[in-house]
Design a protein around this motif. Structure first.
Motif, PDB file in Angstrom:
ATOM      1  N   LEU A 234       0.554   6.699  -6.911  1.00  0.00           N
ATOM      2  CA  LEU A 234       0.560   8.099  -7.108  1.00  0.00           C
ATOM      3  C   LEU A 234       0.765   9.452  -7.184  1.00  0.00           C
ATOM      4  N   GLU A 235       1.136   9.206  -6.223  1.00  0.00           N
ATOM      5  CA  GLU A 235       1.509  10.961  -5.414  1.00  0.00           C
ATOM      6  C   GLU A 235       2.350  10.999  -6.931  1.00  0.00           C
ATOM      7  N   ALA A 236       3.561  10.284  -7.337  1.00  0.00           N
ATOM      8  CA  ALA A 236       4.462  10.722  -8.492  1.00  0.00           C
ATOM      9  C   ALA A 236       3.383  11.063  -9.458  1.00  0.00           C
ATOM     10  N   GLN A 237       2.497   9.878  -9.008  1.00  0.00           N
ATOM     11  CA  GLN A 237       2.328  10.297 -11.015  1.00  0.00           C
ATOM     12  C   GLN A 237       1.100  10.511 -11.464  1.00  0.00           C
ATOM     13  N   LEU A 238       0.158  11.991  -9.943  1.00  0.00           N
ATOM     14  CA  LEU A 238      -0.812  12.734 -10.288  1.00  0.00           C
ATOM     15  C   LEU A 238      -0.256  13.834  -9.959  1.00  0.00           C
TER      16      LEU A 238
ATOM     17  N   LYS B 239       2.843  -2.229 -11.996  1.00  0.00           N
ATOM     18  CA  LYS B 239       4.909  -2.436 -11.942  1.00  0.00           C
ATOM     19  C   LYS B 239       4.084  -2.839 -10.716  1.00  0.00           C
ATOM     20  N   ILE B 240       4.081  -2.146  -9.221  1.00  0.00           N
ATOM     21  CA  ILE B 240       3.565  -2.609  -8.205  1.00  0.00           C
ATOM     22  C   ILE B 240       2.964  -4.063  -8.241  1.00  0.00           C
ATOM     23  N   LEU B 241       1.344  -4.026  -8.795  1.00  0.00           N
ATOM     24  CA  LEU B 241       0.810  -5.643  -8.482  1.00  0.00           C
ATOM     25  C   LEU B 241       1.269  -6.347  -9.088  1.00  0.00           C
ATOM     26  N   PRO B 242       1.541  -7.717  -8.356  1.00  0.00           N
ATOM     27  CA  PRO B 242       1.550  -8.673  -8.947  1.00  0.00           C
ATOM     28  C   PRO B 242       0.413  -9.308  -9.639  1.00  0.00           C
ATOM     29  N   LYS B 243       0.942 -10.198 -11.008  1.00  0.00           N
ATOM     30  CA  LYS B 243      -1.020 -10.733 -11.810  1.00  0.00           C
ATOM     31  C   LYS B 243      -1.922 -11.168 -10.812  1.00  0.00           C
ATOM     32  N   GLN B 244      -1.454 -11.947  -8.866  1.00  0.00           N
ATOM     33  CA  GLN B 244      -2.846 -12.379  -8.818  1.00  0.00           C
ATOM     34  C   GLN B 244      -3.501 -11.792  -8.190  1.00  0.00           C
ATOM     35  N   PHE B 245      -3.211  -9.990  -8.424  1.00  0.00           N
ATOM     36  CA  PHE B 245      -4.239  -9.316  -7.944  1.00  0.00           C
ATOM     37  C   PHE B 245      -5.175  -9.238  -8.909  1.00  0.00           C
ATOM     38  N   GLY B 246      -5.220  -9.547  -9.360  1.00  0.00           N
ATOM     39  CA  GLY B 246      -5.737  -9.109 -11.076  1.00  0.00           C
ATOM     40  C   GLY B 246      -6.154  -8.075 -10.862  1.00  0.00           C
ATOM     41  N   VAL B 247      -5.904  -6.997 -11.191  1.00  0.00           N
ATOM     42  CA  VAL B 247      -5.778  -5.698 -11.858  1.00  0.00           C
ATOM     43  C   VAL B 247      -6.316  -5.687 -12.952  1.00  0.00           C
ATOM     44  N   THR B 248      -7.488  -5.155 -13.269  1.00  0.00           N
ATOM     45  CA  THR B 248      -8.395  -4.920 -14.590  1.00  0.00           C
ATOM     46  C   THR B 248      -8.420  -3.444 -15.091  1.00  0.00           C
ATOM     47  N   PRO B 249      -8.928  -3.473 -16.027  1.00  0.00           N
ATOM     48  CA  PRO B 249      -9.044  -2.136 -16.791  1.00  0.00           C
ATOM     49  C   PRO B 249     -10.169  -1.151 -15.672  1.00  0.00           C
TER      50      PRO B 249
ATOM     51  N   GLY C 205      -4.662   5.609 -19.024  1.00  0.00           N
ATOM     52  CA  GLY C 205      -3.661   5.789 -18.617  1.00  0.00           C
ATOM     53  C   GLY C 205      -2.825   6.467 -17.685  1.00  0.00           C
ATOM     54  N   CYS C 206      -3.184   7.423 -16.456  1.00  0.00           N
ATOM     55  CA  CYS C 206      -3.167   8.106 -15.647  1.00  0.00           C
ATOM     56  C   CYS C 206      -2.700   6.891 -14.572  1.00  0.00           C
ATOM     57  N   LEU C 207      -2.629   5.630 -14.326  1.00  0.00           N
ATOM     58  CA  LEU C 207      -2.882   4.539 -13.370  1.00  0.00           C
ATOM     59  C   LEU C 207      -1.859   3.299 -13.850  1.00  0.00           C
ATOM     60  N   ASP C 208      -0.633   3.613 -14.565  1.00  0.00           N
ATOM     61  CA  ASP C 208       0.104   2.626 -15.295  1.00  0.00           C
ATOM     62  C   ASP C 208       0.544   1.897 -14.801  1.00  0.00           C
ATOM     63  N   GLY C 209       1.151   3.044 -13.453  1.00  0.00           N
ATOM     64  CA  GLY C 209       2.244   2.797 -12.577  1.00  0.00           C
ATOM     65  C   GLY C 209       2.332   1.526 -11.398  1.00  0.00           C
ATOM     66  N   ILE C 210       0.853   1.657 -11.152  1.00  0.00           N
ATOM     67  CA  ILE C 210      -0.040  -0.282 -10.363  1.00  0.00           C
ATOM     68  C   ILE C 210       0.390  -1.210 -10.960  1.00  0.00           C
TER      69      ILE C 210
ATOM     70  N   VAL D 231       0.983  -1.324   0.246  1.00  0.00           N
ATOM     71  CA  VAL D 231      -0.043   0.181   0.041  1.00  0.00           C
ATOM     72  C   VAL D 231       0.830   1.541   0.215  1.00  0.00           C
ATOM     73  N   GLU D 232       2.228   1.199   1.064  1.00  0.00           N
ATOM     74  CA  GLU D 232       3.151   3.060   1.219  1.00  0.00           C
ATOM     75  C   GLU D 232       3.839   2.577  -0.771  1.00  0.00           C
ATOM     76  N   ALA D 233       3.625   1.751  -1.349  1.00  0.00           N
ATOM     77  CA  ALA D 233       4.583   1.466  -1.864  1.00  0.00           C
ATOM     78  C   ALA D 233       2.728   2.212  -3.695  1.00  0.00           C
ATOM     79  N   LEU D 234       2.255   1.856  -3.912  1.00  0.00           N
ATOM     80  CA  LEU D 234       0.622   2.280  -4.126  1.00  0.00           C
ATOM     81  C   LEU D 234       0.751   3.666  -4.279  1.00  0.00           C
ATOM     82  N   ILE D 235       1.016   4.203  -2.656  1.00  0.00           N
ATOM     83  CA  ILE D 235       0.686   5.588  -2.176  1.00  0.00           C
ATOM     84  C   ILE D 235       2.206   6.389  -2.717  1.00  0.00           C
ATOM     85  N   ARG D 236       2.655   5.836  -3.230  1.00  0.00           N
ATOM     86  CA  ARG D 236       4.403   6.436  -3.468  1.00  0.00           C
ATOM     87  C   ARG D 236       4.397   7.281  -5.173  1.00  0.00           C
TER      88      ARG D 236
END
Length: 510
Positions: free
Chosen positions: A189-193, A244-254, A237-242, A182-187
């Motif tokens: 998001l802050e950088a991308q946005l 790189k953090i989340l492995p495939k098992q999370f199943g992040v769909t569009p 495309g605004c959240l594409d960096g996510i 979660v901390e990696a996700l927040i960092r």
């Protein structure tokens, strides 16, 4: 749903006792009252006393929290703060059997065998099914907001987000195994946005992201980004960096990325320009319609001196933001939500009170959105604070003009004026000359030639002096508004059931 509903029965009773003591005058209550209110024998009450002190030791900080019974027949709490009660709430929740089953059903049911989960959490088969039956009853009341079948996953995530956000309240972090992710996700998001989050924003986002991740890990994915027929443009495309953090098992769909993006937009995590482009009445017509209806009521309820020439643009913007959240990611307030305080605001702002009750009655009658009493209480306070903050004081019909005139000169007069302005600037207008508008004359000398009510302070004002002035200004305000806005609207959810004085718990020292 109140999180204490999931406590083990004994912890539920102990927590209620501590809340009662916390609310009492001097945090002191008689043993007789506790026995009568909670149906306890003297023996059981003594056991509760010992257990509560052990629990308080477990959550104490450097300053110990404890109960004493040094005065015969009375319990007194020491350092029983809001934070201590919150820590106890989390402790009781974590050791609850129902809560253990709760987390299994919502986060682990599709990825962990039940037998393995019970073994890991030291809960027997019989106890698990007993707690599951009790949980079903607890969840049936008001856990999920009313929703269409196709919005079930959205409603479930929102209810879980609300539950954990309120229950943990920054005191502890649930699902610590996700903290690093979660901390990696927040960092990211802050950088991308290109935003820097405030502490409360980061805390709220942590809870939201954990619920988001856990539901995906359990194979429960979102299909509709927003409930009903509401739509917003996707992340594009605004959240594409996510990825790189989340492995495939999370199943992040569009759709899941669009869901996260919608939350970020609606709860003001995006840069203002991006947010303005996304959130509009054209894209969220239900929120726009509710805002228009509320503003029409503001202009027709006779609370404004000159409705046609009053700038309500700031009020419109604030109301629209509130309604957007209400029809999408509605997170009920966690502060200023005690329904026993409603009468306080109703007395202080009778015009606003009448307006709010009228609008909530309209919503209740229409059933869109569907409200329960808890939502109505939260909405009452949200509307009240919005009106107080964004309706210009000078535009109100029931403002109270107070002329401040002290014989000791401008220094003393200016001090009282400044204090009075900060005391309640939502309806008090301070004057330094008598005028045709003057409602109250405040001075250190009485003047028998004046026809307006007077408040005379011979010495620097005491709390009682301020109270006298406050009571008088409220009476003047109520008389003004009641002459043009008779209080006839029904209270759809019995929001004003008690005054503060009715609910106050005293030490019962006769």
């Amino acid at each position: 749903m109140n999180e204490s509903a999931l406590f083990n029965a004994e912890d539920q009773a102990r927590y209620q006792i501590l809340q009662t003591i916390s609310n009492a005058a001097n945090q002191t209550l008689s043993e007789t009252m506790l026995q009568d209110q909670f149906g306890l024998t003297k023996y059981k009450l003594n056991k509760v006393f010992d257990t509560l002190n052990a629990d308080l030791v477990a959550v104490s900080t450097k300053t110990p929290s404890y109960l004493d019974d040094l005065e015969k027949g009375y319990w007194r709490a020491h350092h029983l703060t809001k934070v201590i009660l919150q820590k106890l709430r989390v402790m009781y929740l974590k050791r609850s059997y129902e809560f253990t089953v709760f987390e299994y059903q919502f986060f682990f049911s599709n990825r962990t065998p039940k037998s393995k989960y019970m073994q890991e959490h030291f809960i027997s088969n019989a106890k698990f099914y007993e707690a599951a039956a009790q949980l079903k009853t607890a969840l049936a009341d008001d856990f999920l907001s009313p929703h269409a079948p196709e919005d079930t996953e959205f409603a479930t995530r929102l209810a879980l987000f609300q539950f954990y956000f309120v229950a943990y309240n920054g005191i502890a972090s649930p699902f610590s195994e996700l903290d690093e992710t979660v901390e990696a996700l927040i960092r990211t998001l802050e950088a991308q946005l290109n935003v820097a989050l405030l502490p409360t924003q980061a805390t709220k986002l942590r809870f939201f992201l954990k619920i988001w991740l856990l539901r995906m890990m359990n194979g429960q994915h979102i299909e509709k980004v927003l409930p009903s027929t509401l739509e917003l443009p996707g992340a594009n495309g605004c959240l594409d960096g996510i990825h790189k953090i989340l492995p495939k098992q999370f199943g992040v769909t569009p759709a899941e990325l669009d869901y996260l993006y919608a939350f970020l937009a609606i709860w003001h995590y995006l840069p203002p320009a991006m947010e303005t482009d996304l959130i509009s009445a054209a894209r969220l017509p239900k929120a726009g319609r509710m805002t228009d209806e509320f503003l029409m009521l503001v202009q027709s309820q006779h609370i404004l001196e000159d409705p046609g020439n009053t700038d309500l643009s700031a009020l419109r913007q604030a109301l629209f933001g509130l309604h957007v959240q209400m029809v999408t990611f509605y997170l009920a307030p966690t502060t200023f939500i005690d329904d026993q305080q409603i009468s306080f605001f109703a007395n202080l702002y009778p015009g606003f009170d009448e307006l709010i009750l009228t609008f909530i009655s309209q919503l209740a009658k229409r059933g869109d959105p569907v409200l329960n009493r808890t939502m109505a209480v939260n909405l009452y306070f949200s509307y009240m604070f919005t009106l107080i903050n964004y309706v210009p004081t000078e535009a109100l019909r029931d403002k109270v003009y107070v002329c401040v005139d002290f014989a000791q000169g401008p220094i003393y007069t200016d001090y009282i004026s400044r204090t009075l302005s900060s005391f309640d600037n939502a309806f008090i207008v301070v004057e330094h000359q008598l005028s045709k508008h003057t409602d109250v004359y405040l001075s250190d000398f009485a003047d028998p030639s004046l026809s307006v009510p007077q408040v005379t302070w011979a010495n620097p004002p005491s709390p009682a002096d301020w109270r006298e002035l406050a009571d008088l200004t409220v009476r003047v305000k109520q008389a003004k508004i009641q002459s043009v806005v008779p209080q006839t609207v029904s209270d759809p959810f019995a929001l004003k059931g008690k005054d503060d004085s009715d609910a106050e718990i005293t030490s019962q020292r006769e």
